[in-house]
Design an enzyme around this catalytic site. Sequence first.
Site, short mmCIF file in Angstrom:
data_model
loop_
_atom_site.label_atom_id
_atom_site.label_comp_id
_atom_site.label_asym_id
_atom_site.label_seq_id
_atom_site.Cartn_x
_atom_site.Cartn_y
_atom_site.Cartn_z
N VAL A 128 0.69 24.06 9.66
CA VAL A 128 0.08 25.40 9.53
C VAL A 128 -1.39 25.34 9.93
O VAL A 128 -1.90 26.23 10.64
CB VAL A 128 0.24 25.94 8.08
CG1 VAL A 128 -0.51 27.25 7.91
CG2 VAL A 128 1.72 26.12 7.74
N ILE A 148 4.93 37.97 7.51
CA ILE A 148 5.18 39.36 7.06
C ILE A 148 4.08 39.77 6.07
O ILE A 148 3.84 39.07 5.10
CB ILE A 148 6.55 39.46 6.35
CG1 ILE A 148 7.68 38.98 7.26
CG2 ILE A 148 6.82 40.88 5.87
CD1 ILE A 148 9.03 38.88 6.56
N GLY A 166 9.63 22.70 11.82
CA GLY A 166 8.43 22.90 10.98
C GLY A 166 8.60 23.99 9.94
O GLY A 166 7.61 24.48 9.40
N GLU A 206 9.55 22.56 3.75
CA GLU A 206 8.44 21.98 3.01
C GLU A 206 8.43 20.46 3.22
O GLU A 206 9.44 19.88 3.64
CB GLU A 206 8.63 22.24 1.51
CG GLU A 206 8.57 23.69 1.12
CD GLU A 206 7.29 24.37 1.55
OE1 GLU A 206 6.21 23.93 1.12
OE2 GLU A 206 7.36 25.32 2.33
N ASP A 221 11.34 27.06 -3.90
CA ASP A 221 10.33 27.72 -3.07
C ASP A 221 10.49 29.25 -3.17
O ASP A 221 9.51 29.98 -3.34
CB ASP A 221 10.48 27.25 -1.62
CG ASP A 221 9.56 27.94 -0.66
OD1 ASP A 221 8.37 27.58 -0.62
OD2 ASP A 221 10.01 28.87 0.04
N LYS A 245 7.93 32.23 -4.69
CA LYS A 245 7.55 33.44 -3.97
C LYS A 245 7.93 34.69 -4.77
O LYS A 245 7.17 35.67 -4.82
CB LYS A 245 8.22 33.46 -2.60
CG LYS A 245 7.65 32.37 -1.67
CD LYS A 245 8.52 32.18 -0.45
CE LYS A 245 7.91 31.16 0.51
NZ LYS A 245 8.87 30.70 1.53
N GLY A 270 7.07 28.75 9.85
CA GLY A 270 6.66 28.28 11.19
C GLY A 270 5.16 28.39 11.34
O GLY A 270 4.50 29.22 10.69
N1 HSE Z 1 9.45 26.17 3.60
C1 HSE Z 1 9.16 27.56 3.62
C2 HSE Z 1 10.38 28.32 4.11
C3 HSE Z 1 7.98 27.81 4.52
O1 HSE Z 1 11.29 27.68 4.67
O2 HSE Z 1 10.45 29.52 3.93
C4 HSE Z 1 7.39 29.19 4.39
O3 HSE Z 1 6.92 29.45 3.10
#
Ligand code: HSE
Length: 454
Positions: free
Chosen positions: A32, A154, A205, A208, A219, A223, A321
């Site tokens: 990133v 987004i 990419g 995580e 993850d 979020k 990405g």
């Molecule tokens: N590893 C996370 C995903 C990256 O695949 O959504 C973006 O937060």
Amino acid sequence: MVSSAAPRAARERRARPVGAPIVVGMLGAGVVGEGVLRLLRDNAATIEARLGGAIRVKRIIARREDKVRSDAVPAGLVSFDPSELLSDPEIEVVVEVVGGLEPAGTLVRRAIEAGKSVVTANKALLAAHGHELIELAEARGVDLYFEASVGGGIPIIRVLREALASDRILAVRGIVNGTSNYILTRMRDERVGFDAALRGAQAAGYAEADPTLDVSGGDAAHKLTILATLAWGAKIDPNQVDTEGITAVDGVDVEHAERFGYVIKPLAVAREHEGGALELRVHPALVDRRSVLASVSGALNAIHVEGAALGPCLLSGAGAGALPTAVSVVSDIVDVGRNLLADARGRVPTRAFRGENLVERPVRDPGEQRCRWFLRFSGHDRPGVLARVAGILGAFDVPIAELVQQERSAAGGAVGIVVLTHEARARDVRDALREVDGLASIAAATRALRIEEG
Ligand code: HSE
């Protein structure tokens, strides 16, 4: 009430020289970080015009494991000691793209305490400590922006913080983990196995550093915690999100779902119920193949917000990405830069995320959720299995809507029985399956997936 610390912090600030660039330091030079530097370089003229000033990256702190090879990362700016950045009074904005709780958490706190605004993509840190960091930033009179923490490119954080500041949010749901969506998409479209699909997500990419967080649903739970905190000002611990990953989804489930007209998607759902209780869940689910979410493929994300006055609103785009994530990070730098140029730090308060404003909300018992279910049983090829399974489901109030029994194979072995149910309570389904899976005629644990309507 506005904290009295903010004006004091404002008085302590040194005046910015007129026309001086916004000086940025970056913590992290991974995928990133490289995307951020590339975007800042390639779009410099446009960004300067939109911001009304230039952005200058003065220092990049890499980790020893970062492979800093890109032409976008000027070697002369790279070092390994965060203190060089944190103690530099000229650096006004710190971009944190290290990820994880530590050392990122300590570095972000030190940056804020040093009077620097922070832009971060760190969802794990915000889900666990967002409210403390927001309070610290407000007390110190600096900004903390985190658009890239949810949905990659987004702009969902801005939508909740600014565009929908006037409305009451009823529900936020969608696909917020690109890696899981990419894996399930490849399993369906190319009949690729789970492991090979995961390797593809890592190579692109999206995943995580530890992909367990992606495929376990962790993850997405981070979020969803951030989204629900912003939507309802609720004090939420990510552990309160009922979380199930995609690791147990088999290629056979993907194929059966298709036969019934469904696609399996990794969903995250937050909804406010009457009386204020929040429903918070992350899990794979069958969605109708004609639905909008079914068409959100690969690493794409989609977030559906329902406002009391607005009604439904859907945002969809690249959720992971380097460059899509960099778009959010750099736009945050631009916003923070605008606040610096206008001497208006803290212009967009994140009150809903401040500890003192957060409200304890009851979280709905996941066992109470009512929905339709996809159940795949593995029975030994003996007479009477189907009747026993159907009897147990009936006894636990899990009504069968459709049922398909696989042809018995010439080699013998387990026979698949797939059942779609009418609406049933999660607790009843769980109890029924415990009893079914204890039968001698059942060969393996039953797979249960929710069917998400709408
Ligand atoms: N590893 C996370 C995903 C990256 O695949 O959504 C973006 O937060």
